[in-house]
Enzyme design. Structure first.
Site, PDB file in Angstrom:
ATOM      1  N   LYS A  64      -1.533   2.782   6.684  1.00 44.82           N
ATOM      2  CA  LYS A  64      -1.986   2.353   5.361  1.00 44.82           C
ATOM      3  C   LYS A  64      -2.868   1.106   5.437  1.00 44.82           C
ATOM      4  CE  LYS A  64       2.678   0.397   4.599  1.00 44.82           C
ATOM      5  NZ  LYS A  64       2.510  -0.995   4.879  1.00 44.82           N
ATOM      6  N   LYS A 118      -2.353  -8.195  16.037  1.00 42.06           N
ATOM      7  CA  LYS A 118      -2.690  -8.657  14.684  1.00 42.06           C
ATOM      8  C   LYS A 118      -3.410 -10.007  14.676  1.00 42.06           C
ATOM      9  CE  LYS A 118       0.910  -6.097  12.224  1.00 42.06           C
ATOM     10  NZ  LYS A 118       2.080  -6.167  11.315  1.00 42.06           N
ATOM     11  N   LYS A 171      -2.282   5.858  15.182  1.00 40.07           N
ATOM     12  CA  LYS A 171      -1.292   6.262  14.199  1.00 40.07           C
ATOM     13  C   LYS A 171      -1.888   6.187  12.796  1.00 40.07           C
ATOM     14  CE  LYS A 171       3.412   4.987  12.717  1.00 40.07           C
ATOM     15  NZ  LYS A 171       4.510   4.012  12.934  1.00 40.07           N
TER      16      LYS A 171
END
Length: 329
Positions: A195, A111, A192
């Site tokens: 969202k 991230k 994966k």
């Protein structure tokens, strides 16, 4: 009954992957265990959030929990920040966590990659995640592959506290369903379904309109050839779609393969879209009714009150064992 703890961030729209991989398991677990299911808004702010959107998404995720079948009479449904012990225990556990342990976290590396500035919260949030689990002395934690490392840190912190201050925390175990349900992206089956993916075509949101669902599935990436066969190694894209069909239609992968033998991808993808719509339309109707009724606020208040009883007791015990001076009346 064992205690089960899990949470979902209110950032972005919940997807079919969240429903199949997590929420369906929540519904099953509430029948046999003491469950704590929360909307983890404190974790969401480790990256910038629009205030109005954060409020909306927090309420939306909570309503989707209930629309998916989680019963407030059987499970505690609440917002993380409504139970203040999470944040306080999170800070306490941060003081027991080593810099090296946090630096090894692959999620932080992923991230923060390529960013000039990263908030400290993104670095230390595994300690808060540990507090989420340990504040209820949870026995089981449903985790995906991306969270196993964080659960290991939680287990290490529980053992570290117990060693220094006396046995107290339950060392949690991962809960992994007997039937795996890792739903992958519609445009890249090596990733994966998420969202947070900037490409909306890569996921099916739980609140997508039927027409949108049909379009997304019709455009989903498929492997070369036309055989509807489950083979993740050589046909990862169609295998992912078969897995979605299997879960939505509640039939085995072998039955899906037999149903579409010799038919090719076209008829399969068309029928898959209808299977997904058939699952999500009733959920969307329940969601709409919950939001319109306004009952979600009472449910969250009740859930937080019940959770706080246990969480506050744990926090008081932890502080007493560590030598904090208790307030006197």
């Amino acid at each position: 009954m064992k205690k089960v703890l899990s949470g979902i961030q209110p950032s972005g729209q919940l997807t079919l992957g969240n429903y199949i991989g997590a929420m369906q398991n929540f519904v099953k677990l509430q029948e046999s265990e003491e469950c704590f299911f929360m909307v983890v808004d404190l974790h969401a702010i480790t990256v910038p959030q629009d205030p109005a959107m954060l409020r909306e998404q927090t309420e939306s995720v909570a309503a989707l929990f209930i629309a998916a079948g989680i019963d407030p009479a059987k499970a505690n449904i609440f917002v993380q920040s409504h139970v203040r012990a999470h944040a306080e225990l999170g800070w306490i556990l941060t003081t027991l966590t080593g810099m090296g342990e946090l630096e090894r976290m692959t999620q932080f590396k992923d991230k923060s990659a390529g960013k000039d500035s990263v908030g400290a919260g993104l670095f230390v949030y595994p300690s808060l995640m540990a507090a989420d689990i340990l504040v209820y002395n949870a026995d089981l934690v449903p985790v995906g592959d991306d969270q196993k490392q964080h659960l290991e840190l939680t287990r290490d912190l529980a053992n570290r506290f117990n060693s220094r201050f006396g046995d107290y925390f339950t060392v949690p175990e991962p809960y992994i369903p007997k039937v795996g349900a890792r739903i992958m992206s519609l445009d890249d089956a090596s990733k994966k379904m998420s969202k947070s993916n900037p490409n909306a075509g890569s996921y099916i949101a739980l609140l997508d309109e039927p027409s949108v669902i049909r379009k997304k599935i019709s455009r989903a990436t498929t492997d070369s050839g036309r055989e509807v066969k489950y083979d993740p190694a050589t046909k990862p894209e169609i295998s992912n779609l078969i897995s979605i069909y299997s879960h939505c239609a509640n039939i085995s992968i072998a039955e899906v393969e037999a149903r579409y033998e010799g038919q090719g991808y076209g008829p399969f993808k068309k029928d898959l879209a209808e299977q997904v719509v058939a699952v999500l339309e009733p959920l969307q109707q329940k969601y709409k009714a919950i939001r319109e009724s306004g009952e979600i606020h009472a449910i969250l208040k009740q859930g937080a009150e019940r959770a706080s009883v246990l969480a506050d007791r744990t926090l008081a015990d932890v502080k007493e064992k560590m030598g904090f001076l208790a307030p006197r009346s």
